[in-house]
Write a protein that holds these residues in place. Sequence first.
Motif, PDB file in Angstrom:
ATOM      1  N   LYS A  67     -13.240   8.654   7.728  1.00 28.41           N
ATOM      2  CA  LYS A  67     -13.402   9.936   7.059  1.00 28.41           C
ATOM      3  C   LYS A  67     -13.708   9.722   5.574  1.00 28.41           C
ATOM      4  CE  LYS A  67     -11.108  14.216   7.233  1.00 28.41           C
ATOM      5  NZ  LYS A  67      -9.869  14.850   7.685  1.00 28.41           N
ATOM      6  N   PRO A  68     -14.836  10.244   5.092  1.00 29.05           N
ATOM      7  CA  PRO A  68     -15.139  10.138   3.656  1.00 29.05           C
ATOM      8  C   PRO A  68     -14.219  11.066   2.851  1.00 29.05           C
ATOM      9  CG  PRO A  68     -17.113  10.684   4.934  1.00 29.05           C
ATOM     10  CD  PRO A  68     -15.937  10.847   5.837  1.00 29.05           C
ATOM     11  N   LYS A  69     -14.042  10.724   1.585  1.00 31.07           N
ATOM     12  CA  LYS A  69     -13.290  11.604   0.688  1.00 31.07           C
ATOM     13  C   LYS A  69     -14.234  12.677   0.169  1.00 31.07           C
ATOM     14  CE  LYS A  69      -9.627   8.632  -0.832  1.00 31.07           C
ATOM     15  NZ  LYS A  69      -8.705   8.520  -1.932  1.00 31.07           N
ATOM     16  N   LYS A  70     -13.678  13.801  -0.219  1.00 36.51           N
ATOM     17  CA  LYS A  70     -14.507  14.895  -0.747  1.00 36.51           C
ATOM     18  C   LYS A  70     -15.258  14.472  -2.005  1.00 36.51           C
ATOM     19  CE  LYS A  70     -11.927  18.609   1.300  1.00 36.51           C
ATOM     20  NZ  LYS A  70     -11.043  19.732   1.145  1.00 36.51           N
ATOM     21  N   ASN A  97      -8.750   8.917   9.215  1.00 36.48           N
ATOM     22  CA  ASN A  97      -8.696   8.338   7.884  1.00 36.48           C
ATOM     23  C   ASN A  97      -8.773   6.825   7.955  1.00 36.48           C
ATOM     24  OD1 ASN A  97      -8.432  10.708   6.281  1.00 36.48           O
ATOM     25  ND2 ASN A  97      -6.331  10.905   7.018  1.00 36.48           N
ATOM     26  N   ARG A  98      -9.222   6.230   6.886  1.00 36.74           N
ATOM     27  CA  ARG A  98      -9.405   4.780   6.819  1.00 36.74           C
ATOM     28  C   ARG A  98      -8.150   4.005   7.219  1.00 36.74           C
ATOM     29  NH1 ARG A  98      -9.651   1.974   1.101  1.00 36.74           N
ATOM     30  NH2 ARG A  98      -7.461   2.513   1.323  1.00 36.74           N
ATOM     31  N   ASP A  99      -6.997   4.499   6.821  1.00 36.62           N
ATOM     32  CA  ASP A  99      -5.745   3.774   7.023  1.00 36.62           C
ATOM     33  C   ASP A  99      -4.952   4.269   8.233  1.00 36.62           C
ATOM     34  OD1 ASP A  99      -6.358   2.370   4.671  1.00 36.62           O
ATOM     35  OD2 ASP A  99      -5.394   3.896   3.436  1.00 36.62           O
ATOM     36  N   ASP A 100      -5.631   4.833   9.229  1.00 41.62           N
ATOM     37  CA  ASP A 100      -4.934   5.379  10.397  1.00 41.62           C
ATOM     38  C   ASP A 100      -5.470   4.757  11.692  1.00 41.62           C
ATOM     39  OD1 ASP A 100      -3.488   6.854  12.204  1.00 41.62           O
ATOM     40  OD2 ASP A 100      -4.194   8.807  11.513  1.00 41.62           O
TER      41      ASP A 100
END
Length: 171
Positions: A67-70, A97-100
Amino acid sequence: MHTTLLSLFAFTALSTARPNVYFIRHGEKPQHGGIGLSDDGLERAECIRDIFGSHSGYDIGYIMAQKPKKSGKRNRPYETVRPLAEDLDIKVDISCNRDDPKCVKKRIKKYKGEGNILICWEHHRMTDLVEALGNEDAPEYPDDRFDLIWTISYPYNDITEIVSEKCPGLD
């Protein structure tokens, strides 16, 4: 009757087949930081389009990117697979998310569609994803490489193959 049983068996075997999962790193980033892909990264995204495209043997049916950040940060994985996804008419799943890694594992296990799975992620987190699938000795993705394809076959507890993308002019 015999033919009907064989047909039923073949259908059951096909319907329970589990996809291969391919992990790739996002394309190259700008040399002095910044958001997005460098010129080499954009070239790699085009190469990925060819490597995993509809005429390849990879048979991609599902694509995930972190998922990219806004703010635009962490968008390199999505930008790397976007051209391929457009060609294959597949929406990129950016829900994790990157860390999930548990989220990624859940998506892989839930996938019941046709074709295999391609996951593009930040390389420092790929080991976590592979370990979440059951590989306790997952290697670290090398910092100096952007070209490796990790293949994981069901039951997803081991990397079964590591090959280079062999993008002309990049690898």
